[in-house]
Design a protein around this motif. Sequence first.
Motif, PDB file in Angstrom:
ATOM      1  N   ASN A 173     -53.333 -27.853  -3.953  1.00 49.09           N
ATOM      2  CA  ASN A 173     -52.050 -27.900  -3.248  1.00 49.09           C
ATOM      3  C   ASN A 173     -52.028 -29.066  -2.299  1.00 49.09           C
ATOM      4  O   ASN A 173     -52.977 -29.242  -1.545  1.00 49.09           O
ATOM      5  CB  ASN A 173     -51.801 -26.597  -2.476  1.00 49.09           C
ATOM      6  N   PRO A 174     -51.010 -29.862  -2.291  1.00 51.65           N
ATOM      7  CA  PRO A 174     -49.845 -29.780  -3.178  1.00 51.65           C
ATOM      8  C   PRO A 174     -49.982 -30.633  -4.427  1.00 51.65           C
ATOM      9  O   PRO A 174     -49.163 -30.540  -5.330  1.00 51.65           O
ATOM     10  CB  PRO A 174     -48.719 -30.334  -2.296  1.00 51.65           C
ATOM     11  N   LEU A 190     -66.391 -25.153 -10.715  1.00 53.11           N
ATOM     12  CA  LEU A 190     -65.058 -25.547 -11.152  1.00 53.11           C
ATOM     13  C   LEU A 190     -64.015 -25.087 -10.144  1.00 53.11           C
ATOM     14  O   LEU A 190     -64.189 -24.092  -9.457  1.00 53.11           O
ATOM     15  CB  LEU A 190     -64.743 -24.945 -12.522  1.00 53.11           C
ATOM     16  N   ALA A 191     -62.929 -25.831 -10.081  1.00 52.88           N
ATOM     17  CA  ALA A 191     -61.847 -25.520  -9.146  1.00 52.88           C
ATOM     18  C   ALA A 191     -61.039 -24.335  -9.681  1.00 52.88           C
ATOM     19  O   ALA A 191     -60.089 -24.510 -10.436  1.00 52.88           O
ATOM     20  CB  ALA A 191     -60.968 -26.742  -8.956  1.00 52.88           C
ATOM     21  N   GLN A 192     -61.437 -23.133  -9.293  1.00 49.26           N
ATOM     22  CA  GLN A 192     -60.797 -21.919  -9.812  1.00 49.26           C
ATOM     23  C   GLN A 192     -59.306 -21.873  -9.489  1.00 49.26           C
ATOM     24  O   GLN A 192     -58.505 -21.430 -10.310  1.00 49.26           O
ATOM     25  CB  GLN A 192     -61.497 -20.672  -9.260  1.00 49.26           C
ATOM     26  N   ASN A 193     -58.917 -22.336  -8.291  1.00 50.44           N
ATOM     27  CA  ASN A 193     -57.500 -22.296  -7.928  1.00 50.44           C
ATOM     28  C   ASN A 193     -56.677 -23.232  -8.819  1.00 50.44           C
ATOM     29  O   ASN A 193     -55.536 -22.935  -9.157  1.00 50.44           O
ATOM     30  CB  ASN A 193     -57.294 -22.622  -6.454  1.00 50.44           C
ATOM     31  N   LYS A 194     -57.263 -24.342  -9.238  1.00 52.05           N
ATOM     32  CA  LYS A 194     -56.555 -25.251 -10.128  1.00 52.05           C
ATOM     33  C   LYS A 194     -56.466 -24.677 -11.537  1.00 52.05           C
ATOM     34  O   LYS A 194     -55.465 -24.853 -12.222  1.00 52.05           O
ATOM     35  CB  LYS A 194     -57.233 -26.621 -10.121  1.00 52.05           C
ATOM     36  N   ILE A 195     -57.497 -23.978 -11.961  1.00 57.62           N
ATOM     37  CA  ILE A 195     -57.459 -23.325 -13.272  1.00 57.62           C
ATOM     38  C   ILE A 195     -56.372 -22.250 -13.273  1.00 57.62           C
ATOM     39  O   ILE A 195     -55.610 -22.114 -14.237  1.00 57.62           O
ATOM     40  CB  ILE A 195     -58.841 -22.744 -13.639  1.00 57.62           C
ATOM     41  N   GLN A 196     -56.251 -21.515 -12.182  1.00 59.62           N
ATOM     42  CA  GLN A 196     -55.201 -20.499 -12.069  1.00 59.62           C
ATOM     43  C   GLN A 196     -53.813 -21.140 -12.104  1.00 59.62           C
ATOM     44  O   GLN A 196     -52.892 -20.608 -12.732  1.00 59.62           O
ATOM     45  CB  GLN A 196     -55.384 -19.678 -10.796  1.00 59.62           C
ATOM     46  N   LYS A 213     -50.405 -28.984  -8.087  1.00 58.13           N
ATOM     47  CA  LYS A 213     -49.211 -28.161  -8.306  1.00 58.13           C
ATOM     48  C   LYS A 213     -48.006 -29.046  -8.607  1.00 58.13           C
ATOM     49  O   LYS A 213     -47.246 -28.775  -9.532  1.00 58.13           O
ATOM     50  CB  LYS A 213     -48.937 -27.291  -7.080  1.00 58.13           C
ATOM     51  N   ASP A 214     -47.845 -30.133  -7.843  1.00 58.96           N
ATOM     52  CA  ASP A 214     -46.735 -31.059  -8.079  1.00 58.96           C
ATOM     53  C   ASP A 214     -46.833 -31.711  -9.450  1.00 58.96           C
ATOM     54  O   ASP A 214     -45.838 -31.852 -10.161  1.00 58.96           O
ATOM     55  CB  ASP A 214     -46.691 -32.142  -6.997  1.00 58.96           C
ATOM     56  N   ILE A 215     -48.035 -32.114  -9.828  1.00 57.70           N
ATOM     57  CA  ILE A 215     -48.250 -32.745 -11.134  1.00 57.70           C
ATOM     58  C   ILE A 215     -47.892 -31.771 -12.256  1.00 57.70           C
ATOM     59  O   ILE A 215     -47.178 -32.133 -13.205  1.00 57.70           O
ATOM     60  CB  ILE A 215     -49.712 -33.226 -11.275  1.00 57.70           C
ATOM     61  N   LEU A 216     -48.351 -30.535 -12.146  1.00 57.07           N
ATOM     62  CA  LEU A 216     -48.064 -29.536 -13.178  1.00 57.07           C
ATOM     63  C   LEU A 216     -46.581 -29.198 -13.232  1.00 57.07           C
ATOM     64  O   LEU A 216     -46.018 -29.009 -14.314  1.00 57.07           O
ATOM     65  CB  LEU A 216     -48.901 -28.279 -12.951  1.00 57.07           C
TER      66      LEU A 216
END
Length: 99
Positions: A25-26, A74-80, A29-32
């Motif tokens: 964040n951000p 691994l970045a779990q929050n990014k995987i989520q 999230k913005d890219i996705l």
Amino acid sequence: MVELEKKVFGDVETKLIIGADPPANPDTKDILEKELESLLKELESQPKENLQKLLDQQEIAEKHINSRPGAMALAQNKIQLFNKYNEKYVQTIKEKLNS
């Protein structure tokens, strides 16, 4: 070994999702969010024959990203985040296939 340069969500590569940079964040999230908008626009002009292929590709990409869910480095929050946006995209593809 994970293919870091494999495109898993439009132009988004594996390394963006499982790597430490950019932060979830951000930035990620913005890219996705932007990629989802682009992918959904592209769906409007796709014939049904291509939709099934896109659906299959996204299911493979989801398995690819989630193949190492227990790896704490691994970045779990990014995987989520990836899973959230991928699910929206997959759901839209399924709706178009069923219409």
